[in-house]
Design an enzyme around this catalytic site. Structure first.
Site, PDB file in Angstrom:
ATOM      1  N   MET A   5     -31.961  31.198  45.362  1.00 17.34           N
ATOM      2  CA  MET A   5     -31.530  32.511  45.836  1.00 17.34           C
ATOM      3  C   MET A   5     -31.492  32.580  47.362  1.00 17.34           C
ATOM      4  O   MET A   5     -31.074  33.579  47.936  1.00 17.34           O
ATOM      5  CB  MET A   5     -32.475  33.600  45.319  1.00 17.34           C
ATOM      6  N   SER A  25     -21.646  34.962  44.779  1.00 21.10           N
ATOM      7  CA  SER A  25     -21.507  36.361  45.168  1.00 21.10           C
ATOM      8  C   SER A  25     -20.165  36.924  44.736  1.00 21.10           C
ATOM      9  O   SER A  25     -19.149  36.213  44.721  1.00 21.10           O
ATOM     10  CB  SER A  25     -21.644  36.499  46.688  1.00 21.10           C
ATOM     11  N   LYS A  70     -34.455  44.843  53.874  1.00 22.96           N
ATOM     12  CA  LYS A  70     -33.069  44.460  54.116  1.00 22.96           C
ATOM     13  C   LYS A  70     -32.339  45.310  55.148  1.00 22.96           C
ATOM     14  O   LYS A  70     -31.209  44.995  55.521  1.00 22.96           O
ATOM     15  CB  LYS A  70     -32.301  44.460  52.795  1.00 22.96           C
ATOM     16  N   ASP A 126     -29.933  47.344  57.119  1.00 22.61           N
ATOM     17  CA  ASP A 126     -28.564  47.795  56.877  1.00 22.61           C
ATOM     18  C   ASP A 126     -27.965  47.228  55.594  1.00 22.61           C
ATOM     19  O   ASP A 126     -27.004  47.786  55.057  1.00 22.61           O
ATOM     20  CB  ASP A 126     -27.657  47.416  58.053  1.00 22.61           C
ATOM     21  N   TYR A 155     -19.294  35.381  55.087  1.00 18.50           N
ATOM     22  CA  TYR A 155     -20.351  35.267  54.080  1.00 18.50           C
ATOM     23  C   TYR A 155     -19.745  34.883  52.728  1.00 18.50           C
ATOM     24  O   TYR A 155     -20.195  33.942  52.068  1.00 18.50           O
ATOM     25  CB  TYR A 155     -21.124  36.583  53.961  1.00 18.50           C
TER      26      TYR A 155
END
Length: 330
Positions: free
Chosen positions: A77, A118, A181, A183, A145
Site C-alpha cells: 500500500m 488507483s 492526510k 488536503d 500520480y
C-alpha cells in the site's frame, strides 16, 4: 508472516486492523512516519504487529539479502498518494521503481503480492472504468500520480507478473485512520470538521453545464469494505489480475455531505466555492467502478451503502475521543 508497506498510512493501517481482528499479528509494518506532529504514528497505536521497518531500510535489506525470513505475503500500500504532487521523478521512484523491486522479490520467492493501483488511472472516465487487463494500455490518466500507478500496472501486465498478483484500483475511499492526510483526506472527514466548526460545508462549484453544483459524482467506498476485500484476496491466492475496488454506485458530493449532516443529527447547510484554476482541467466529474469482475471471482463482500458507511465513520470514530482503529474497536 505478512508485510504491509505503507502500513502506518490510511488503508495500510486499516488492513493491519483487519488482520488483527482475524487473529493475525505476525506482521511487519514498512513505512516512514516523518514528523511526529503529523499524527501518522497514532494509526499504529493499539494495533498488534511484530516489527516496524523504515521503507528505505527495508529496500536495502531486500537488495542485500538481509530481508526478514518466512514472508508469506506482501500487501503493498506504500506510495505517494497526493494527486497534486508535481515532482515526477519522486513519484516514479516511490510508486514505480519501489513497486517493481518489491514485486520482483515476491516473484522470485513465490510470495503472495497484493498491491494498490488507483482509479486515477482512468483519467476523465471517457474510456470507461473496465478493469479488464486488455483495456490497460488505452487509459489516459489526468495527473502524474495516476500515470505512475498506470506504469506499474502496465509493467506487471507486460512482464506476466499480473497473472500472479492482485492489483487493486481503489476508488474514493473514506474512513478512520486518514487523520494525517490533510488536503488529501476524504470529503467526509473535511465535512465533519467544517460542520463542527462552522455548521456549514463548502463544496466546489461545477464548471460544466451538465453538472449542477454539488452534483459531481464519485464512487465512494468505506475503508472497512476495502480491507474485507483484501483479506478475501489474501485467503484466495489463486485470484489474480486487476480489480476495481469501489461500491459500483456513483453518488454525488451533495449526497455524501448530507449523509454526514444526518449522521451528526444536523440539518444540511451547504455553500459552493469556485474550483481552483489548476484543478479544473484535471477534475473528474464522474467515477463508477465496474465491479462485476471481482464478484465473478467469488468475492462475497458487499460494499456498504453510502449512508451506512458514513454513519459508522462519524458516530463510531470521528465523534469519539479515540477515533483510531485498534484491536478492541470495530
Amino acid at each position: 508472516m505478512i508485510v504491509i508497506t505503507g502500513g502506518a498510512g490510511f488503508i495500510g493501517s486499516a488492513m493491519l486492523w483487519e488482520l488483527n481482528r482475524n487473529g493475525i499479528e505476525d506482521v511487519i509494518v514498512v513505512d516512514e512516519l516523518a514528523s511526529a506532529t503529523t499524527g501518522k504514528w497514532k494509526n499504529l497505536a493499539g494495533l498488534g504487529f511484530r516489527d516496524f521497518i523504515h521503507k528505505n531500510d527495508f529496500l536495502e535489506r531486500l537488495s542485500s539479502g538481509r530481508e526478514p525470513g518466512g514472508i508469506s505475503a506482501v500487501i503493498h500500500m506504500g506510495a505517494i498518494s497526493d494527486t497534486t504532487e508535481t515532482d515526477a521523478d519522486l513519484l516514479l521512484k516511490n510508486n514505480y521503481e519501489f513497486s517493481k523491486e518489491l514485486a520482483t522479490y515476491c516473484i522470485a520467492g513465490g510470495i503472495r503480492f497484493i498491491y494498490a493501483s488507483s482509479a486515477a488511472t482512468y483519467g476523465d472516465g471517457s474510456r470507461g472504468y473496465s478493469d479488464e487487463e486488455k483495456r490497460l494500455e488505452s487509459l489516459r490518466p489526468l495527473n502524474m500520480y495516476g500515470y505512475s500507478k498506470q506504469l506499474f500496472d502496465l509493467w506487471a501486465l507486460r512482464s506476466g507478473a499480473l497473472a500472479k498478483f492482485a492489483g487493486l484500483k481503489f476508488f474514493n475511499v473514506f474512513g478512520p485512520n486518514e487523520y494525517h492526510k490533510n488536503d488529501m483526506s476524504s470529503v467526509v472527514f473535511k465535512a465533519f470538521n467544517q460542520i463542527r466548526e462552522t455548521g456549514e460545508v463548502r463544496l466546489f462549484e461545477s464548471h460544466r453545464s451538465d453538472y449542477r453544483h454539488g452534483e459531481q459524482m464519485r464512487d465512494f467506498i468505506y475503508v472497512k469494505d476495502c480491507t474485507a476485500i483484501m483479506l478475501w484476496l489474501l485467503e484466495n491466492p489463486s485470484v489474480n489480475g486487476i480489480f476495481n475496488v469501489g461500491s459500483g454506485r456513483a453518488r454525488s458530493f451533495r449526497d455524501l455531505v448530507e449523509a454526514t449532516f444526518s449522521a451528526m443529527e444536523r440539518e444540511p447547510s451547504i455553500s459552493y466555492v469556485p474550483m481552483p484554476e489548476k484543478l479544473r482541467d484535471k477534475y473528474q466529474y464522474f467515477t463508477q467502478a465496474e465491479s462485476g469482475k471481482l464478484n465473478a471471482c467469488g468475492c462475497p463482500v458487499e460494499p456498504s451503502a453510502l449512508e451506512d458507511g458514513v454513519r459508522d465513520y462519524v458516530r463510531n470514530h470521528l465523534a469519539t475521543e479515540n477515533p483510531y482503529l485498534d484491536r478492541q474497536r470495530t
